[in-house]
Design a protein around this motif. Sequence first.
Motif, PDB file in Angstrom:
ATOM      1  N   LEU A  56       0.748  -1.235   0.042  1.00 12.16           N
ATOM      2  CA  LEU A  56       0.047   0.003   0.038  1.00 12.16           C
ATOM      3  C   LEU A  56       0.813   1.283  -0.196  1.00 12.16           C
ATOM      4  O   LEU A  56       0.641   2.134  -0.716  1.00 12.16           O
ATOM      5  N   GLY A  57       1.784   1.166   0.794  1.00  9.87           N
ATOM      6  CA  GLY A  57       2.789   2.265   0.845  1.00  9.87           C
ATOM      7  C   GLY A  57       3.511   2.772  -0.408  1.00  9.87           C
ATOM      8  O   GLY A  57       3.436   3.770  -0.966  1.00  9.87           O
ATOM      9  N   LEU A  58       3.948   1.632  -1.050  1.00  9.91           N
ATOM     10  CA  LEU A  58       4.610   1.943  -2.197  1.00  9.91           C
ATOM     11  C   LEU A  58       3.815   2.389  -3.413  1.00  9.91           C
ATOM     12  O   LEU A  58       4.105   3.056  -4.208  1.00  9.91           O
ATOM     13  N   GLY A  59       2.326   1.644  -3.177  1.00  4.97           N
ATOM     14  CA  GLY A  59       1.310   2.248  -4.242  1.00  4.97           C
ATOM     15  C   GLY A  59       0.735   3.719  -4.057  1.00  4.97           C
ATOM     16  O   GLY A  59       0.779   4.342  -5.013  1.00  4.97           O
ATOM     17  N   LEU A  60       0.980   4.024  -2.872  1.00  6.45           N
ATOM     18  CA  LEU A  60       0.412   5.645  -2.638  1.00  6.45           C
ATOM     19  C   LEU A  60       1.779   6.254  -2.949  1.00  6.45           C
ATOM     20  O   LEU A  60       1.363   7.735  -2.924  1.00  6.45           O
ATOM     21  N   PHE A  61       2.987   5.881  -2.905  1.00  9.50           N
ATOM     22  CA  PHE A  61       3.885   6.980  -2.799  1.00  9.50           C
ATOM     23  C   PHE A  61       4.017   7.971  -3.921  1.00  9.50           C
ATOM     24  O   PHE A  61       4.310   9.130  -3.642  1.00  9.50           O
TER      25      PHE A  61
END
Lengths: 264, 355, 290
Positions: free
Chosen positions: B33-38
């Motif tokens: 999720l973090g990598l996607g939102l980055f």
Amino acid sequence: MVLLQVEKLEVVYHQVLTAVQGVSLAVRQGQIVALLGTNGAGKTTTLRAVSGFIGLDDARVTAGRILYRGEDIHGLPPHAVARRGVVLVPERDKVFESLTVLENLEVARRCPHQEARRLYDLVFTFFPQLAAVRHRQAGYLSGGERQMLAIASALLCRPQLLLVDELSLGLAPRLVQALMAQLQAIRRELDLTVLLVEQNAAAALAVADYGYVMENGRVVLDGEPSRLRAHPDIREFYLGHGEQQTRRSYRDVKQYRRRRRWYG
Amino acid sequence: MAYASGYFKTSYGAELALVETRLQWAALAALGLGLGLFPLLASPFALDLANQVLLAVIGAVALMLLTGYAGQISLGHAGLLAAGAFTTGILAEEAGAPFWLTVPASGAVGAVLGLVFGLPSLRLKGLYLAVSTLALHFIVAFLGSEYETRHGFSTGILLDSPRLGPVVLDDARLWYGLLLAVAAAVFLFSRNLLRTRTGRAWIALRDRDVVAAALGIPVAAAKLSAFVVSSVLTALAGCLFAYYRGFVSIEAFSLFTTIEYVAMLIIGGLGSLLGAVLGAVFVVTFPYLIDLAVDLLPVPARLSTYVFAVKYAAFGLIMLLFLLLEPEGLLGIWRRVRDYFVLWPFRYRPLAGRS
Amino acid sequence: MQLVVNTLVLAATYALIACGYVLVYRVSRVLNLAHGELMMLGGYLLLTTASLFAGRPLLAVAVALLLSLGLGLLVYVVLMRHFTGESVLAAVLVTIALGILLRGLAILLWTAQLQYPLVALGWQNPALSLGGGAVISAAGLLTLAAVAVVYGGLLLFLRYTPWGIRMRAAGENPLLAAQRGVALPQVLALAWGLATLSGGLAGMLLACDSGIDGTAVIVGLKAFPVALVGGLDSLSGALVGALLVAAAEVLAIAYLDPLVSDVVPFFVLLAMLLLRPWGLFGRREAFERV
Ligand SMILES: Nc1ncnc2c1ncn2[C@@H]1O[C@H](COP(=O)(O)OP(=O)(O)OP(=O)(O)O)[C@@H](O)[C@H]1O
Ligand SMILES: [Mg+2]
């Protein structure tokens, strides 16, 4: 006086293989002490632990003490041990093959030329064969000549305690007799103490003042040579005078089992 | 905590599973999720940095397979990256080849070069192998610069943004998506490969090649396959790098690049894919940290005129410190910290199961 | 004729650098990839001492040489000491890292511009005519002389002096040498010191001939194939290797393309590795122990 005292020594190779587990032995000044045992018993390892490991060996003393003249020398680098007068004649790789005989001796020389001259004369009278090949590269020497060179170069370090690993390795039986005799002569001449590892138990016990027998990294027997020679197990396994053909290995001996419980 | 505190596996399936605990699944989901939102939140600068990190991750994982797992030392990594980049550049420039053609072409060139780089390994070991790959690096670099000068691209070959169907990859966010997908795929591929017969053969080879041969592992084939797999991945990284930059020049693939990749392995921790990722992150962001430090701290004028030299020196120093003080790299530090908390109040794992 | 002179001068430079690689490798089995940087520092040290002792050039050279020796000792004591007996790879990586550190520091301390220590020393570098239209620079001639002195000195040192014999012994069998009372750290430190000294001398001569900047490192790196072609543990091999590589390089510049010159040593190296990896004069057993 006790010159070398090894107490409960434990040595581990590559952090997994315990080659020596709890060996204790003592060498008195002026004695010849024999260390006997089957292949892989840990004799070489014990001697090497006394003379010091370098990083390449990947071996560590994990327990115990090695006292030389009362000082704990375990953990000292090999050259420091050698300079204190404890000198090893190793089992393998005992000469510098790319160096000549004289250069091999020169590596070990640590005293001024005056005194070195006396030592050179001494080793060349003990080993006249060496004098004949003094300019030859050690890589081209025969096994016996290498052994002589190894002993000679150890003597050049002016040892007080000489550790000899397999004096008879690869030598003709007649030569072994001669070398043992020479060892005794050298000892008298230089006031040496000797710790001798030997497969040829008869030859070793003939010159020794005291003997230890190792098995599986432990000392299982020790005593005067006369006592050891008389011991039935020694007679059978080391001297080849078997009486009971049924016992095949040292492990089957009652005596050993008892000792094992004792030490284990 | 997300890690098992000991060895609790009871079936072969559990032994094979990539993820051990439910909490780890949760942590992975959060990471995803973090990598996607980055990209939605990051500044252009941070996005560019992230893309560089992802490119480096691909290259570092490839080198980790070869050096960290198969135990074959290579100092020719930059040469392989250059080979991928130049294949792309030359094909696009001379033949106008599209993206979907240059990518497999780079991979193919990588495979061939992998064989070439790997052949000396059949005869040479350790130091000498490293030296032979070093020599090959110089030769590849020479061929590259020769091409540049012969064809009048002495400043480098320009590349258009690649086209994936209707989409033109000219936006950092799109690149981020592509690179993240490729890096994740390479990571998973490697992770799986290491559990196969081939991967285990590599590890056996690294630990003792003589024993590996005695166990019936075809040593020559295993060595070559390690070189080929690693080189294909590296050449792909080179190809993507060329497109991302929009520009191919041999200047970008100096010996220093190789050293950077080797440093990623050391700093991250040899013999671990996660180490390669950590190392890539560290080595790529490190120069920017230096920039930051030079900006923030009152440094002498000389230091700020020669920032690149400061980076050089600091980089060498960091590498030295890791080699001297923490041979297991960042991963070693991470493991110690993790074990401390996971196992507290105890100090040792009951059984060494996972690595 | 000029080609022969060029080959000789280049070979001399390579040989002077290569003997540093050989010395260190022979005693410690470590490939010192920072040797190029250490050599470059030699040139820079001369630059500094030349301005420090302006008007007394001989003193400046002597001090620079001493500093080079000290630098080598320092590298061993501070860094490499911890890596004796470790895996060869770790030691090589350490030298790579050290090289990068030194390269950065050199730029910070001496800037990145091309500089000429000769000016500061107040000396000239005239081109001397050799007849037949060939010329040789004074620095080139000096390099040839330096090679003769350094190699002659080293060969005599290794052959006849106690320290030299100990060094050879430690190179062949470190454990036995230690058991015979040879202090390995001292021998290794000496090897590093001498290697850096000879490398530093090469760097100084290079700096006098063509000035000094960061590119000196490349020359150092190219000298490394020379050491390997000769056989990494053979000094006389390094001489032959230097001649071979220099000849190939000079011919390539003259008849092919000046751009090739930087890769020729590596082509020679690769050919050597494939045919006879232990080098022209190296010992095969030594190679197989790696
Ligand atoms: N370098 C080494 N690495 C790992 N294990 C070793 C090493 N040297 C010896 N060992 C192991 O340690 C044990 C004791 O070996 P050691 O050489 O001390 O025996 P030994 O009594 O001298 O035998 P021998 O009479 O055959 O010379 C053996 O089991 C051997 O396999
Ligand atoms: Mg033995």
